[in-house]
Design a protein around this motif. Structure first.
Motif, PDB file in Angstrom:
ATOM      1  N   LEU A  46      37.517  46.367  49.869  1.00  0.00           N
ATOM      2  CA  LEU A  46      37.567  44.903  49.820  1.00  0.00           C
ATOM      3  C   LEU A  46      37.164  44.397  48.438  1.00  0.00           C
ATOM      4  CD1 LEU A  46      37.840  42.173  51.237  1.00  0.00           C
ATOM      5  CD2 LEU A  46      35.562  42.502  52.200  1.00  0.00           C
ATOM      6  N   ASN A  47      38.041  43.597  47.835  1.00  0.00           N
ATOM      7  CA  ASN A  47      37.823  42.992  46.514  1.00  0.00           C
ATOM      8  C   ASN A  47      37.690  44.017  45.393  1.00  0.00           C
ATOM      9  OD1 ASN A  47      37.852  40.264  47.424  1.00  0.00           O
ATOM     10  ND2 ASN A  47      35.761  40.515  48.181  1.00  0.00           N
ATOM     11  N   GLN A  48      38.214  45.212  45.601  1.00  0.00           N
ATOM     12  CA  GLN A  48      38.261  46.212  44.541  1.00  0.00           C
ATOM     13  C   GLN A  48      39.609  46.138  43.821  1.00  0.00           C
ATOM     14  OE1 GLN A  48      35.567  47.752  43.708  1.00  0.00           O
ATOM     15  NE2 GLN A  48      34.395  47.062  45.493  1.00  0.00           N
ATOM     16  N   VAL A  49      39.641  46.641  42.601  1.00  0.00           N
ATOM     17  CA  VAL A  49      40.842  46.520  41.777  1.00  0.00           C
ATOM     18  C   VAL A  49      42.045  47.150  42.460  1.00  0.00           C
ATOM     19  CG1 VAL A  49      41.895  47.258  39.615  1.00  0.00           C
ATOM     20  CG2 VAL A  49      39.567  46.343  39.616  1.00  0.00           C
ATOM     21  N   ASP A  50      41.862  48.300  43.103  1.00  0.00           N
ATOM     22  CA  ASP A  50      42.969  48.971  43.763  1.00  0.00           C
ATOM     23  C   ASP A  50      42.969  48.730  45.272  1.00  0.00           C
ATOM     24  OD1 ASP A  50      40.668  50.351  44.283  1.00  0.00           O
ATOM     25  OD2 ASP A  50      41.528  52.349  43.959  1.00  0.00           O
ATOM     26  N   GLY A  51      42.210  47.740  45.719  1.00  0.00           N
ATOM     27  CA  GLY A  51      42.125  47.434  47.138  1.00  0.00           C
ATOM     28  C   GLY A  51      42.787  46.113  47.462  1.00  0.00           C
ATOM     29  N   PHE A  52      42.251  45.424  48.456  1.00  0.00           N
ATOM     30  CA  PHE A  52      42.865  44.178  48.903  1.00  0.00           C
ATOM     31  C   PHE A  52      41.917  43.008  48.706  1.00  0.00           C
ATOM     32  CE2 PHE A  52      40.836  46.159  52.535  1.00  0.00           C
ATOM     33  CZ  PHE A  52      40.131  45.130  53.129  1.00  0.00           C
ATOM     34  N   ASP A  53      42.515  41.850  48.529  1.00  0.00           N
ATOM     35  CA  ASP A  53      41.735  40.637  48.312  1.00  0.00           C
ATOM     36  C   ASP A  53      41.154  40.155  49.628  1.00  0.00           C
ATOM     37  OD1 ASP A  53      41.165  38.479  46.222  1.00  0.00           O
ATOM     38  OD2 ASP A  53      41.917  37.302  47.898  1.00  0.00           O
ATOM     39  N   CYS A  54      39.957  39.616  49.573  1.00  0.00           N
ATOM     40  CA  CYS A  54      39.300  39.129  50.782  1.00  0.00           C
ATOM     41  C   CYS A  54      40.156  38.056  51.453  1.00  0.00           C
ATOM     42  CB  CYS A  54      37.933  38.546  50.439  1.00  0.00           C
ATOM     43  SG  CYS A  54      37.011  37.984  51.890  1.00  0.00           S
ATOM     44  N   PRO A  55      40.397  38.168  52.762  1.00  0.00           N
ATOM     45  CA  PRO A  55      41.166  37.138  53.465  1.00  0.00           C
ATOM     46  C   PRO A  55      40.353  35.902  53.791  1.00  0.00           C
ATOM     47  CG  PRO A  55      40.554  38.881  54.998  1.00  0.00           C
ATOM     48  CD  PRO A  55      40.055  39.307  53.649  1.00  0.00           C
ATOM     49  N   SER A  56      39.115  35.863  53.329  1.00  0.00           N
ATOM     50  CA  SER A  56      38.248  34.719  53.606  1.00  0.00           C
ATOM     51  C   SER A  56      38.331  33.731  52.454  1.00  0.00           C
ATOM     52  CB  SER A  56      36.821  35.230  53.843  1.00  0.00           C
ATOM     53  OG  SER A  56      35.954  34.203  54.229  1.00  0.00           O
ATOM     54  N   CYS A  57      37.257  33.464  51.731  1.00  0.00           N
ATOM     55  CA  CYS A  57      37.245  32.374  50.763  1.00  0.00           C
ATOM     56  C   CYS A  57      37.901  32.770  49.443  1.00  0.00           C
ATOM     57  CB  CYS A  57      35.819  31.889  50.520  1.00  0.00           C
ATOM     58  SG  CYS A  57      34.862  32.903  49.363  1.00  0.00           S
ATOM     59  N   ASP A  61      36.398  37.032  41.520  1.00  0.00           N
ATOM     60  CA  ASP A  61      35.850  38.387  41.446  1.00  0.00           C
ATOM     61  C   ASP A  61      35.249  38.640  40.071  1.00  0.00           C
ATOM     62  OD1 ASP A  61      36.752  39.127  44.020  1.00  0.00           O
ATOM     63  OD2 ASP A  61      38.757  39.481  43.222  1.00  0.00           O
ATOM     64  N   PRO A  62      34.176  39.458  40.005  1.00  0.00           N
ATOM     65  CA  PRO A  62      33.664  39.872  38.692  1.00  0.00           C
ATOM     66  C   PRO A  62      34.721  40.681  37.941  1.00  0.00           C
ATOM     67  CG  PRO A  62      32.102  40.377  40.452  1.00  0.00           C
ATOM     68  CD  PRO A  62      33.385  39.984  41.115  1.00  0.00           C
ATOM     69  N   GLU A  63      34.535  40.822  36.640  1.00  0.00           N
ATOM     70  CA  GLU A  63      35.442  41.646  35.855  1.00  0.00           C
ATOM     71  C   GLU A  63      35.410  43.078  36.383  1.00  0.00           C
ATOM     72  OE1 GLU A  63      34.026  41.017  31.903  1.00  0.00           O
ATOM     73  OE2 GLU A  63      35.208  39.187  31.628  1.00  0.00           O
ATOM     74  N   PRO A  64      36.530  43.809  36.253  1.00  0.00           N
ATOM     75  CA  PRO A  64      36.635  45.126  36.897  1.00  0.00           C
ATOM     76  C   PRO A  64      35.453  46.056  36.646  1.00  0.00           C
ATOM     77  CG  PRO A  64      38.773  44.466  36.072  1.00  0.00           C
ATOM     78  CD  PRO A  64      37.799  43.405  35.613  1.00  0.00           C
ATOM     79  N   GLY A  65      34.935  46.105  35.434  1.00  0.00           N
ATOM     80  CA  GLY A  65      33.833  47.013  35.148  1.00  0.00           C
ATOM     81  C   GLY A  65      32.495  46.586  35.711  1.00  0.00           C
ATOM     82  N   HIS A  66      32.442  45.389  36.306  1.00  0.00           N
ATOM     83  CA  HIS A  66      31.164  44.860  36.798  1.00  0.00           C
ATOM     84  C   HIS A  66      31.146  44.703  38.319  1.00  0.00           C
ATOM     85  CE1 HIS A  66      29.694  43.933  32.730  1.00  0.00           C
ATOM     86  NE2 HIS A  66      30.942  43.601  32.459  1.00  0.00           N
ATOM     87  N   ARG A  67      32.120  45.249  39.006  1.00  0.00           N
ATOM     88  CA  ARG A  67      32.146  45.110  40.463  1.00  0.00           C
ATOM     89  C   ARG A  67      31.290  46.189  41.119  1.00  0.00           C
ATOM     90  NH1 ARG A  67      38.477  43.346  41.667  1.00  0.00           N
ATOM     91  NH2 ARG A  67      38.597  41.946  39.867  1.00  0.00           N
ATOM     92  N   ARG A 599      51.515  41.842  33.683  1.00  0.00           N
ATOM     93  CA  ARG A 599      50.171  41.264  33.566  1.00  0.00           C
ATOM     94  C   ARG A 599      49.351  41.456  34.833  1.00  0.00           C
ATOM     95  NH1 ARG A 599      51.472  35.418  32.411  1.00  0.00           N
ATOM     96  NH2 ARG A 599      49.294  35.096  31.795  1.00  0.00           N
ATOM     97  N   VAL A 600      50.010  41.397  35.997  1.00  0.00           N
ATOM     98  CA  VAL A 600      49.244  41.559  37.230  1.00  0.00           C
ATOM     99  C   VAL A 600      48.882  43.023  37.451  1.00  0.00           C
ATOM    100  CG1 VAL A 600      51.054  41.979  38.982  1.00  0.00           C
ATOM    101  CG2 VAL A 600      49.064  40.559  39.541  1.00  0.00           C
ATOM    102  N   ALA A 601      49.565  43.941  36.732  1.00  0.00           N
ATOM    103  CA  ALA A 601      49.212  45.355  36.833  1.00  0.00           C
ATOM    104  C   ALA A 601      47.926  45.679  36.087  1.00  0.00           C
ATOM    105  CB  ALA A 601      50.361  46.220  36.300  1.00  0.00           C
ATOM    106  N   GLN A 602      47.482  44.781  35.215  1.00  0.00           N
ATOM    107  CA  GLN A 602      46.230  44.994  34.498  1.00  0.00           C
ATOM    108  C   GLN A 602      45.063  44.891  35.473  1.00  0.00           C
ATOM    109  OE1 GLN A 602      46.197  41.912  31.576  1.00  0.00           O
ATOM    110  NE2 GLN A 602      48.063  42.611  30.558  1.00  0.00           N
ATOM    111  N   PRO A 603      44.042  45.741  35.336  1.00  0.00           N
ATOM    112  CA  PRO A 603      42.887  45.646  36.232  1.00  0.00           C
ATOM    113  C   PRO A 603      42.286  44.235  36.226  1.00  0.00           C
ATOM    114  CG  PRO A 603      42.778  47.652  34.943  1.00  0.00           C
ATOM    115  CD  PRO A 603      43.922  46.852  34.377  1.00  0.00           C
ATOM    116  N   GLY A 604      42.191  43.647  37.389  1.00  0.00           N
ATOM    117  CA  GLY A 604      41.641  42.296  37.488  1.00  0.00           C
ATOM    118  C   GLY A 604      42.655  41.195  37.346  1.00  0.00           C
TER     119      GLY A 604
END
Length: 759
Positions: A46-57, A61-67, A599-604
């Motif tokens: 959940l909310n990871q770069v290679d995962g899925f976006d939260c279906p809630s709010c 997200d923090p920058e990829p290196g800070h998650r 551009r969307v393929a870039q992490p984050g």
């Protein structure tokens, strides 16, 4: 308060949020719905770069290196478990339950039954839903749409969970049919924000990034928003800001646990220590007193500038980038302090102390949510906040600006994709150039106008891509009858909800994939994209196996309907088989999406252009940021009446109720409660635990919400609060915000009366 089974109990509000209790509550819910191993694996994506976006709010997200490994909150985890549940609602369920039986159940029970797993059809005159093949269902919808005497007799509603790709093809289908009737949940939440921001700074979105809050802002004002319940991941960002020295001011009629101590579950201090006190100052403003508060702050800043010229206002910014300052300044000088105090419920000194905090900060962010947007004067209120920011140049630099915090995961992206009943000609021109048809130019109906049209017999087909329309909208009795006036209602959904039982003469339930599930088209795994509150666009990859082989993605459903309805000249089949085709179309139609795939393929992902933030360019009618004059008004409340606002419980997201407790406000086992000031209780001669009816007072007819338990609570005198959506029936359809037409769910004039039997 009464302590009988099935009745709510009050234990008193909490002063801290999250902590160990939050962890145990989350894991208990997830384990019950999904099982431990499956649940934990899902949460870690959940909310990871290679995962899925939260279906809630829609929190950023923090920058990829800070998650963190656990980049989610309690509400997000429950939203995932709610969607990933092992329970199923199939043909055998509907064989056991008639529509009449299901109407007798509450919304919590309905959604708790599990995932819809196959298409269902309610035939004309039928008493229950029956299974139907996908091809037959889509053919039925296409036949009904083709048979319309006027395409404007169809309404296409959209939920904020819909992806960018699904939203784009959905608006394309509606406009190819020939209508701009594209109401969505934005009409009921941040439409007021969009209207005010477009007028004053030229863009209908906020200009603040997550890093502005965590790394740069010296003062953060949180107004009409409860982050502890509605956007819990925001608490981590606020804690980061506090630790580097930022000051936080909370403005809210109700004290909330999220403004108190935050016990961060991912730190030792949060788990074993006292946590972090977030709010430095709490202003318990009266319901609908925010306009007067910001006008008072602006008056105080102007007075301080007159005392010490050149030390308070940013005259260079005002002169170079703004217009309308002289007129606004004259209005603040004429504003009476007694009026400010009367409408806010705050003393002049509290306002002036807050102004001193503002003057001590070089960068200020103002965050707000629906506590501001759902009043008759919501648009003037937000314009006044923009005035406040412009005075000290707090737009267009790090750590400063307006930040409307969206409540649904892609509600902002849906609007960007064209889900709006009055998209500008520039968008429609681009759509024509890309697809070779002339989209309709007449504005369509928003949510309130669509309900009126259905009520008046002007709609034959109502199609909802997600959401719980009947529960989310105002004037519940009118809305349910309006839906029943339609010849066909169609709902694309993951779970059974109240709207599916408020059906037209004929109805369809079309089950779709959730955000958590893998989307395979033509043997190839697809991903979708979303836009968060900070205008960041990023990819979302579902990770779970679909809950049923009969589930289809929203994109697949819409594109298959498009092909059935129009043939394939526009490439509906290719868009449904390969979402990259949709993204190429978006590149050509929607500003800011050049090189979308790359551009969307870039992490984050990537950030959309924000002229006011990036270059202090303001695409308004005058080409400058605009000061406005806003009459300082408030709702008139007769003697013996109260001004009611609606809130979410802690165990709820929008209309979805995960449980019947509100841990932070100390309510257990029920939701039909009304929070009252103890002095008002004495005046009204009611006691804690009394059973009362809430009656709204408008000239057209009586609206009565029955059987609410009285709970003493520190709300301002003359105000009251209860839960959404139970109180929606009290909001008249015609009580809306000026300009935005948003229902005034946050300011309803009511009386509190002894409970009466239905009659």
């Amino acid at each position: 308060m009464a302590d009988r089974p099935g009745e709510p109990r009050a234990t008193g509000p909490k002063q801290a949020s999250v902590g160990v209790h939050g962890i145990t509550e989350t894991l208990t819910y997830v384990q019950a719905e999904t099982g431990t191993v499956r649940g934990v694996r899902t949460l870690l994506a959940l909310n990871q770069v290679d995962g899925f976006d939260c279906p809630s709010c829609a929190w950023g997200d923090p920058e990829p290196g800070h998650r963190k490994h656990a980049e989610f909150c309690e509400n997000g985890a429950k939203a995932v478990a709610w969607e990933a549940t092992r329970k199923r609602v199939d043909a055998s369920f509907f064989a056991q339950h008639t529509i009449a039986d299901l109407r007798g159940r509450d919304g919590h029970w309905l959604e708790a039954q599990g995932r819809l797993s196959e298409p269902m059809h309610l035939p004309p005159g039928g008493d229950r839903y029956l299974p139907i093949a996908w091809d037959d269902a889509l053919r039925l919808v296409a036949d009904r749409l083709r048979a319309l005497p006027d395409p404007n007799r169809a309404v296409f509603y959209t939920s904020g969970r819909t992806s960018n790709e699904a939203a784009f093809v959905y608006q394309l289908l509606a406009r190819r049919l020939g209508t701009n009737n594209l109401p969505d949940c934005s009409n009921m939440c941040h439409e007021s924000s969009g209207a005010a921001l477009t007028e004053t700074i030229g863009v209908g979105k906020g200009t603040v990034s997550l890093q502005d809050i965590t790394d740069h802002a010296q003062l953060i004002m949180i107004v009409g928003q409860n982050p502890g319940t509605c956007h819990p991941r925001m608490l981590t960002a606020l804690e980061q800001a506090k630790r580097r020295g930022a000051k936080i001011i909370a403005v809210n009629p109700l004290p909330e646990a999220g403004f108190g101590r935050f016990r961060n579950p991912q730190t030792l201090r949060g788990l074993a220590g006292p946590g972090t006190q977030l709010a430095d100052r709490y202003l318990p403003v009266r319901v609908n007193g925010d306009l007067a508060l910001f006008a008072g702050l602006n008056k105080a800043l102007l007075a301080a500038e007159e005392t010490a010229p050149g030390t308070v206002l940013d005259h260079d910014f005002i002169d170079r980038y703004c217009d309308g300052f002289e007129q606004a300044a004259a209005a603040w000088q004429a504003l009476d302090w007694e009026r400010v105090q009367e409408l806010t419920g705050l003393g002049r000194r509290a306002v002036e102390y807050t102004a001193a905090d503002v003057m001590a900060a070089d960068s200020v962010v103002v965050c707000w949510a629906m506590g501001l947007t759902q009043h008759h004067n919501a648009v003037p209120t937000i314009r006044e906040i923009v005035n406040f920011l412009l005075l000290r140049g707090n737009i267009g630099r790090p750590g400063a600006g307006p930040a409307p915090i969206r409540g649904h995961s892609n509600v902002q992206g849906d609007r960007t994709m064209g889900i709006w009943e009055k998209m500008p000609d520039s968008f429609l021109d681009a759509l024509r150039a890309e697809f070779g048809f002339d989209p309709p130019r007449d504005h369509g109906w928003d949510t309130v106008e669509s309900i009126r049209a259905m009520r008046d017999g002007k709609v034959d087909v109502f199609f909802a891509l997600g959401g719980n329309f009947a529960a989310a909208t105002p004037d519940t009795t009118v809305t349910e009858k309006a839906l029943a006036n339609c010849a066909l209602t169609v709902h694309v959904a993951t779970k059974l909800n109240r709207s599916h039982l408020c059906h037209g003469a004929e109805a369809l339930l079309l089950p779709c994939l959730g955000r958590t599930e893998r989307d395979i088209q033509a043997g190839v795994e697809q991903f979708v994209t979303v836009e968060d509150s900070m205008a960041m666009v990023h990819a979302s990859h579902g990770r779970l196996a679909p809950g049923s082989p009969q589930l289809r993605s929203e994109v697949s459903i819409v594109t298959a309907l498009g092909r059935e309805l129009f043939g394939d000249a526009m490439g509906w089949e290719r868009m449904g088989r390969d979402y990259r085709v949709i993204r190429r179309h978006i590149e050509h139609v929607v500003p800011g999406f050049h090189a979308f795939e790359e551009r969307v393929a870039q992490p984050g992902g990537f950030m959309l252009p924000r002229g006011p933030r990036d270059s202090r360019t303001f695409p308004t009618a005058t080409g400058k940021a605009r000061f406005t004059v806003n009459a300082v008004t408030a709702v008139r409340v007769p003697d013996g009446h109260l001004l009611l606002t609606t809130v979410r419980s802690h165990d709820q997201f929008n209309t979805t109720v995960y449980g019947l407790d509100d841990r932070y406000r100390g309510i257990e086992g029920g939701r039909r409660v009304v929070f009252l000031n103890e002095d008002d209780m004495k005046t009204l001669a009611v006691s804690a635990g009394d059973l009362v009816d809430l009656v709204s007072h408008y000239p057209d007819r009586e609206r009565r919400a029955r059987d609410f338990r009285v709970v003493p609570y520190p709300v301002p005198r003359g105000c009251a609060a209860t839960y959404f959506p139970e109180a929606n029936l009290l909001v008249p359809l015609d009580s809306t915000a000026e300009t935005s037409n948003t229902p005034t769910t946050k300011s309803v004039v009511i009386s509190v009366q002894p409970a009466t039997a239905p009659g």
